[in-house]
Design a protein around this motif. Structure first.
Motif, PDB file in Angstrom:
ATOM      1  N   GLN B  25       0.925   9.412 -12.730  1.00 15.73           N
ATOM      2  CA  GLN B  25       1.758   8.144 -13.582  1.00 15.73           C
ATOM      3  C   GLN B  25       1.473   9.423 -14.425  1.00 15.73           C
ATOM      4  O   GLN B  25      -0.112   8.372 -15.099  1.00 15.73           O
ATOM      5  N   THR B  26       1.506   9.150 -15.805  1.00 17.30           N
ATOM      6  CA  THR B  26       1.648   8.793 -17.201  1.00 17.30           C
ATOM      7  C   THR B  26       2.042   7.555 -17.335  1.00 17.30           C
ATOM      8  O   THR B  26       2.168   7.384 -19.261  1.00 17.30           O
ATOM      9  N   LEU B  27       2.405   6.122 -16.718  1.00 10.80           N
ATOM     10  CA  LEU B  27       2.544   5.551 -17.393  1.00 10.80           C
ATOM     11  C   LEU B  27       1.530   4.056 -17.847  1.00 10.80           C
ATOM     12  O   LEU B  27       1.685   3.664 -18.129  1.00 10.80           O
ATOM     13  N   ASN B  28       0.103   4.819 -16.957  1.00  8.54           N
ATOM     14  CA  ASN B  28      -0.724   4.056 -16.786  1.00  8.54           C
ATOM     15  C   ASN B  28      -0.406   2.080 -16.568  1.00  8.54           C
ATOM     16  O   ASN B  28      -0.956   1.250 -17.285  1.00  8.54           O
ATOM     17  N   HIS B  29       0.315   2.214 -15.152  1.00 11.36           N
ATOM     18  CA  HIS B  29      -0.138   1.065 -14.684  1.00 11.36           C
ATOM     19  C   HIS B  29      -1.057   1.403 -13.694  1.00 11.36           C
ATOM     20  O   HIS B  29      -1.585   1.762 -12.940  1.00 11.36           O
ATOM     21  N   ASN B  30      -1.263  -0.507 -13.562  1.00 12.17           N
ATOM     22  CA  ASN B  30      -2.466  -0.624 -12.743  1.00 12.17           C
ATOM     23  C   ASN B  30      -2.098  -0.238 -11.473  1.00 12.17           C
ATOM     24  O   ASN B  30      -3.040  -0.809 -10.473  1.00 12.17           O
ATOM     25  N   VAL B  31      -0.629  -0.617 -11.096  1.00 11.56           N
ATOM     26  CA  VAL B  31      -0.427  -0.544  -9.260  1.00 11.56           C
ATOM     27  C   VAL B  31       0.200   0.980  -8.651  1.00 11.56           C
ATOM     28  O   VAL B  31       0.955   0.826  -9.644  1.00 11.56           O
ATOM     29  N   MET B  32      -0.204   0.868  -7.957  1.00 12.52           N
ATOM     30  CA  MET B  32      -0.100   2.296  -7.016  1.00 12.52           C
ATOM     31  C   MET B  32       1.006   1.593  -5.749  1.00 12.52           C
ATOM     32  O   MET B  32      -0.071   1.456  -5.037  1.00 12.52           O
ATOM     33  N   TYR B  33       2.059   2.196  -5.820  1.00  8.45           N
ATOM     34  CA  TYR B  33       2.979   1.936  -3.817  1.00  8.45           C
ATOM     35  C   TYR B  33       2.804   3.616  -3.409  1.00  8.45           C
ATOM     36  O   TYR B  33       2.838   4.433  -3.734  1.00  8.45           O
ATOM     37  N   TRP B  34       2.845   3.139  -1.741  1.00  8.24           N
ATOM     38  CA  TRP B  34       3.119   4.431  -1.106  1.00  8.24           C
ATOM     39  C   TRP B  34       4.135   3.896  -0.475  1.00  8.24           C
ATOM     40  O   TRP B  34       3.817   2.361   0.373  1.00  8.24           O
ATOM     41  N   TYR B  35       5.163   4.339   0.241  1.00  4.67           N
ATOM     42  CA  TYR B  35       5.758   3.993   1.215  1.00  4.67           C
ATOM     43  C   TYR B  35       6.718   5.042   1.915  1.00  4.67           C
ATOM     44  O   TYR B  35       6.004   6.423   1.657  1.00  4.67           O
ATOM     45  N   GLN B  36       7.060   4.352   3.038  1.00  6.23           N
ATOM     46  CA  GLN B  36       7.720   5.641   4.089  1.00  6.23           C
ATOM     47  C   GLN B  36       8.960   5.222   4.119  1.00  6.23           C
ATOM     48  O   GLN B  36       9.508   3.973   4.226  1.00  6.23           O
ATOM     49  N   GLN B  37      10.111   6.604   4.189  1.00  7.38           N
ATOM     50  CA  GLN B  37      11.094   5.669   4.361  1.00  7.38           C
ATOM     51  C   GLN B  37      12.101   6.958   5.104  1.00  7.38           C
ATOM     52  O   GLN B  37      11.878   8.401   4.913  1.00  7.38           O
ATOM     53  N   LYS B  38      12.140   6.182   6.004  1.00  7.58           N
ATOM     54  CA  LYS B  38      13.190   8.037   7.259  1.00  7.58           C
ATOM     55  C   LYS B  38      14.407   7.449   7.081  1.00  7.58           C
ATOM     56  O   LYS B  38      15.242   6.736   6.843  1.00  7.58           O
ATOM     57  N   SER B  39      15.132   8.428   7.855  1.00 10.03           N
ATOM     58  CA  SER B  39      16.139   8.781   7.332  1.00 10.03           C
ATOM     59  C   SER B  39      17.854   7.457   7.354  1.00 10.03           C
ATOM     60  O   SER B  39      17.292   7.240   8.096  1.00 10.03           O
ATOM     61  N   SER B  40      18.346   7.183   6.347  1.00 21.37           N
ATOM     62  CA  SER B  40      19.185   6.172   6.612  1.00 21.37           C
ATOM     63  C   SER B  40      18.293   4.748   6.338  1.00 21.37           C
ATOM     64  O   SER B  40      19.128   3.975   7.173  1.00 21.37           O
ATOM     65  N   GLN B  41      17.415   4.703   5.839  1.00 22.67           N
ATOM     66  CA  GLN B  41      16.553   2.997   6.109  1.00 22.67           C
ATOM     67  C   GLN B  41      15.662   2.729   4.859  1.00 22.67           C
ATOM     68  O   GLN B  41      15.525   4.107   3.969  1.00 22.67           O
ATOM     69  N   ALA B  42      15.870   1.709   4.762  1.00 13.77           N
ATOM     70  CA  ALA B  42      15.155   1.322   3.347  1.00 13.77           C
ATOM     71  C   ALA B  42      13.754   2.057   3.459  1.00 13.77           C
ATOM     72  O   ALA B  42      12.833   1.850   4.938  1.00 13.77           O
ATOM     73  N   PRO B  43      12.880   2.070   2.193  1.00 13.89           N
ATOM     74  CA  PRO B  43      11.179   2.430   2.682  1.00 13.89           C
ATOM     75  C   PRO B  43      10.668   1.328   2.516  1.00 13.89           C
ATOM     76  O   PRO B  43      11.084   0.142   2.674  1.00 13.89           O
ATOM     77  N   LYS B  44       9.419   2.112   3.887  1.00 12.46           N
ATOM     78  CA  LYS B  44       8.945   0.485   3.939  1.00 12.46           C
ATOM     79  C   LYS B  44       7.214   1.098   3.526  1.00 12.46           C
ATOM     80  O   LYS B  44       6.884   1.779   3.398  1.00 12.46           O
ATOM     81  N   LEU B  45       6.884  -0.002   3.086  1.00 10.57           N
ATOM     82  CA  LEU B  45       5.665  -0.398   2.495  1.00 10.57           C
ATOM     83  C   LEU B  45       4.379  -0.003   3.437  1.00 10.57           C
ATOM     84  O   LEU B  45       4.579  -0.674   4.391  1.00 10.57           O
ATOM     85  N   LEU B  46       3.520   0.916   2.801  1.00 11.39           N
ATOM     86  CA  LEU B  46       2.323   1.596   3.706  1.00 11.39           C
ATOM     87  C   LEU B  46       1.764   0.365   2.971  1.00 11.39           C
ATOM     88  O   LEU B  46       0.884  -0.157   4.222  1.00 11.39           O
ATOM     89  N   PHE B  47       1.294   0.693   2.044  1.00  8.09           N
ATOM     90  CA  PHE B  47       0.191  -0.124   1.522  1.00  8.09           C
ATOM     91  C   PHE B  47      -0.205   0.484  -0.444  1.00  8.09           C
ATOM     92  O   PHE B  47       0.985   0.400  -0.890  1.00  8.09           O
ATOM     93  N   HIS B  48      -0.516  -0.764  -0.929  1.00  6.88           N
ATOM     94  CA  HIS B  48      -0.798  -0.551  -2.866  1.00  6.88           C
ATOM     95  C   HIS B  48      -1.969  -0.615  -3.268  1.00  6.88           C
ATOM     96  O   HIS B  48      -3.210  -1.026  -2.338  1.00  6.88           O
TER      97      HIS B  48
END
Lengths: 109, 115
Positions: B25-48
């Protein structure tokens, strides 16, 4: 706990029709509310947001008003275009995002 | 333009073969997230990550690990991918201060296929 309930789809409309997608939430405290849009094969883009009661978020002709009394944040657009075909997610942040299930919208020419 | 970049956009791996997905990221944001999204579903937070502090969701399998060597980069490691791990993986960033987190900005995602 915190949760979002979103109108189920899919929704199919003709161009220039009025679109509304219902969203209600359950949360402790005073969450920020968001609508994200996901076009096919892409990540999520923030469409609009509201951070406190009675705030109205708007962008690209879409609007949503944070209604604390009805715990709702319904998305509306007065005249949709084919390019609005996408999946729309309502979300709340307390602070992590909780997403609704998503509503697939298809606009036909 | 400031943005969130994910590489590769498409990743194919074999069952059980470790794979790493990257996000910058080039936004210099201090929080980063990883999500898993399976087909036709909402993103699921894995960790941040909040700065260097790692926050794992309670139901994220041990098979998923993450590294954040600096503010700009974050990696998702899947140690032994199974067929059920095939999904879109989304990286997102935000600014956070104390318990207040601002809106998240998402990358385009990496589509993982497990053969």
């Amino acid at each position: 706990g915190n949760s979002v309930t979103q109108m189920e789809g899919p929704v199919t409309l003709s161009e220039e029709a009025f679109l509304t997608i219902n969203c209600t939430y359950t949360a402790t405290g005073y969450p920020s509310l968001f609508w994200y849009v996901q076009y096919p094969g892409e990540g999520l883009q923030l469409l609009l947001k509201a951070t406190k009661a009675d705030d109205k978020g708007s962008n690209k002709g879409f609007e949503a008003t944070y209604r604390k009394e009805t715990t709702s944040f319904h998305l509306e657009k007065g005249s949709v275009q084919v390019s609005d075909s996408a999946v729309y997610f309502c979300a709340l942040a307390v602070p992590e995002l909780s997403f609704g299930a998503g509503t697939t919208v298809t606009v036909r020419a | 333009d400031a943005m969130v970049i994910q590489n590769p956009r498409y990743q194919v791996t074999q069952f059980g073969k470790p794979v790493t997905l990257s996000c910058s990221q080039t936004l210099n944001h201090n929080v980063m997230y990883w999500y898993q999204q399976k087909s036709s579903q909402a993103p699921k937070l894995l960790f941040h990550y909040y700065d260097k502090d790692f926050n794992n969701e309670a139901d994220t399998p041990d098979n998923f690990q993450s590294r954040r060597p600096n503010t700009s980069f974050c990696f998702l490691d899947i140690r032994s991918p199974g067929l059920g791990d095939a999904a879109m993986y989304l990286c997102a960033t935000a600014t956070g201060l104390g318990i207040t987190y601002n809106e998240q900005f998402f990358g385009p995602g990496t589509r993982l296929t497990v053969l």
